[in-house]
Design an enzyme around this catalytic site. Structure first.
Site, mmCIF file in Angstrom:
data_model
loop_
_atom_site.group_PDB
_atom_site.id
_atom_site.type_symbol
_atom_site.label_atom_id
_atom_site.label_comp_id
_atom_site.label_asym_id
_atom_site.label_seq_id
_atom_site.Cartn_x
_atom_site.Cartn_y
_atom_site.Cartn_z
ATOM 1 N N GLY A 174 0.840 -1.198 0.000
ATOM 2 C CA GLY A 174 0.000 0.000 0.000
ATOM 3 C C GLY A 174 0.871 1.242 0.000
ATOM 4 C CB CYS A 229 5.427 -4.203 0.362
ATOM 5 S SG CYS A 229 6.221 -2.593 0.252
ATOM 6 C CE1 TYR A 230 0.591 0.906 5.154
ATOM 7 C CE2 TYR A 230 -0.808 -1.046 5.355
ATOM 8 C CZ TYR A 230 -0.522 0.259 5.692
ATOM 9 O OH TYR A 230 -1.330 0.929 6.581
ATOM 10 C CG HIS A 280 6.030 -5.603 -4.379
ATOM 11 N ND1 HIS A 280 4.744 -5.477 -3.921
ATOM 12 C CD2 HIS A 280 6.678 -4.485 -3.982
ATOM 13 C CE1 HIS A 280 4.605 -4.332 -3.277
ATOM 14 N NE2 HIS A 280 5.767 -3.707 -3.303
ATOM 15 C CD GLU A 325 3.195 -8.333 -5.550
ATOM 16 O OE1 GLU A 325 3.939 -9.120 -4.936
ATOM 17 O OE2 GLU A 325 2.872 -7.218 -5.092
ATOM 18 C CG ASP A 350 -10.712 -6.550 -24.778
ATOM 19 O OD1 ASP A 350 -10.132 -7.646 -24.868
ATOM 20 O OD2 ASP A 350 -10.115 -5.463 -24.728
ATOM 21 C CE LYS A 359 -6.533 -7.847 -26.069
ATOM 22 N NZ LYS A 359 -7.441 -6.720 -26.335
#
Ligand code: XMP
Length: 510
Positions: free
Chosen positions: A53, A80-81, A168, A170, A226, A366
């Site tokens: 965050g 992290c946060y 992170h 991710e 999409d 996507k």
């Protein structure tokens, strides 16, 4: 079904955590950080991730979680946060100041037995983005890794049930990031990894039914992936109560409107087809400035769409194929109501339209949408087709848009596409198309002098359209395309090739 809860403390990476968990075939759900403990219990999560965050845990009113979270017997991973919050709540000390780290940082593991680092090399590079840092880890925790600057990079309690990572995992720039998340899911939370996007479809069908209830939905289809996937998914949920509008703006490629309509027919979509080519051509008469062209096309689309939508009885919802990258771009992430996003594929719809917005794909990327499309039997011509801009051939037909010039461009473009498909290169590139230049050059054909326009070939490879490089097409292919265009397309006597990357150029010419 195993469920991982992600408590969102406002990080720009929260959706990326969810995406990685999905990639590892575990279901995940994002909830705001202040969700009640009872709601969390009801969800029966196998594990909880507290996201990063932008704030400091030392600030008044910064996102926090209940201490009771740590008494639920559920593994928790703080990122992290999230790690700093765990530190604060478990009795450690978070400091600020000189130890800020942004970007790539090297870390070394000091406890190689930690389950979160199982099977991972002792030193590797991670992606950091923090101002605060841990000064003192909580008494219950021990250090697992630190940065080369000596900042705690990872901590855990004895059995690894509570783990904090300052970096992170991710983000793709973190080496072994996906392995670290896999260790959390499979070694610590004991998830099965048997979830898939088919399950996502089943869940979303129910969500759409609950949201829309007995109302009807209207959708603007562009022929692209999409909006088509959003429509097919919504049709699965609502059947006949979805009505789609496909506007032919006269700026489509050769055979496109027929092809698109035929594909929609195969998908059993209820489509209102509006041939507004003449309306668009009239509005664009004499216009050559690129921005004016785009603006006029956007406004004309809105007028045509609104007029058609009025004919649909009882429509209360507007379906849009917004994806997560569109949401990030428009800044509509995290808590708060959805605002109408002007989706550039459909030219931008007015904010005052009296319809609520339905965006079932807004958490997806996507490639996930393509995968869902495949599972929903959307034809490959739609799933794998090159991106095509909302303003269509208008941004590829430089100068004034008159029917003759558009037809010339369409003919040249279809030759280029046909030859690329023939060589099997179509799927290997991001986009390939022709551009018609408002320049005349001298040529000679059958002993006669010609003075005709020029076509430029543009073929690019790219990951996301943000940056791109030109494709080194085989000479034989370029030669064949050039000869065919000059021989078969009236009004063209010269073919050139665009050999610029993005930046400095853009992919489209206008
Ligand atoms: P540029 O030309 O900005 O294009 O480098 C990047 C990618 O976006 C597509 N593009 C558009 N797509 N509406 C769209 O739906 C638009 O107005 C638009 N303009 C550009 C372009 O084809 C390329 O893939």
């Amino acid at each position: 079904m195993d469920n991982i809860l992600i408590l969102d403390c406002g990080s720009q990476y929260t959706q990326l955590i969810a995406r990685r968990v999905r990639e590892l075939k575990v279901h995940s759900e994002i909830l705001p950080w202040d969700v009640g403990i009872e709601t969390i219990k009801d969800k029966k999560p196998k594990g909880i991730v507290i996201s990063g965050g932008p704030q400091s845990v030392r600030e008044e009113g910064a996102p926090s979680v209940s201490n009771k979270l740590f008494d639920m017997g559920i593994p928790i991973l703080g990122l992290c946060y999230g790690m700093q919050l765990m530190t604060k709540l478990m009795g450690g000390v978070v400091g600020s100041g000189c130890k800020r780290e942004y970007g790539r940082t090297g870390i070394s593991i000091v406890d190689s037995n930690a389950p979160i680092f199982s099977g991972i090399t002792s030193s590797f590079e991670v992606w950091m983005s923090h101002g605060d840092h841990i000064d003192q880890i909580p008494p219950e925790m021990h250090l697992l890794a630190s940065t080369h600057e000596g900042v705690p990079a990872a901590m855990a309690n004895e059995d690894g049930f509570f783990t904090g990572l300052q970096f992170h995992p991710e983000v793709v720039h973190t080496q072994h990031g996906i392995d670290i998340l896999a260790n959390f899911l499979f070694k610590i939370c004991k998830c099965q990894g048997d979830w898939n996007l088919g399950d996502w479809i089943q869940r979303m069908v129910v969500v759409i039914q609950d949201q829309v209830k007995d109302d009807s939905v209207v959708c603007g289809l562009s022929g692209g992936v999409d909006s088509t996937v959003a429509a097919v998914l919504t049709q699965k949920a609502l059947g006949e109560r979805l009505e789609c509008i496909f506007v032919n703006n006269g700026l489509l490629r050769e055979g496109e409107s027929e092809g698109v309509l035929e594909r929609y027919k195969r998908l059993n979509l209820k489509v209102h087809y509006v041939d507004a080519s003449e309306v668009f051509m009239r509005s664009l008469k004499g216009v050559t400035d690129p921005e004016s062209k785009r603006k006029i096309i956007g406004e004309t689309f809105v007028r045509v769409f609104e007029k058609e939508a009025e004919k649909i009885q009882g429509a209360k919802w507007l379906l849009q194929g917004t994806l997560y990258p569109d949401v990030i771009e428009s800044g509509h992430t995290g808590k708060g109501a959805a605002v109408i996003k002007s989706h550039h594929n459909v030219g931008g719809l007015p904010e005052d339209m009296d319809l609520e917005v339905l965006e079932p794909l807004r958490d997806l990327f996507k490639d996930e949408v393509r995968e869902i499309g495949r599972l929903l039997n959307v034809p490959f011509e739609i799933i794998d087709r090159h991106p095509f801009p909302g303003p269509g051939l208008a941004v590829r037909c430089l100068g004034e848009l008159v029917t003759d010039r558009l037809d010339t461009l369409r003919a040249a473009d279809s030759i280029f596409t046909e030859e690329i498909l023939r060589t099997g290169l179509y799927d290997k590139m991001w986009q390939a198309f022709c551009v018609l230049l408002p320049v005349r050059t001298v040529g000679v054909m059958g002993d006669a002098r010609t003075y005709s326009e020029v076509v430029a070939l543009r073929a690019v490879e790219s990951q996301d359209g943000m940056t791109a490089d030109w494709v080194r097409l085989p000479y034989d292919l370029i030669d064949k395309v050039s000869r065919r265009i000059c021989n078969e397309v009236r009004g063209i006597n010269r073919v050139v090739m665009d050999v610029t990357s993005k930046p400095p150029s853009t992919i489209e010419w206008e």
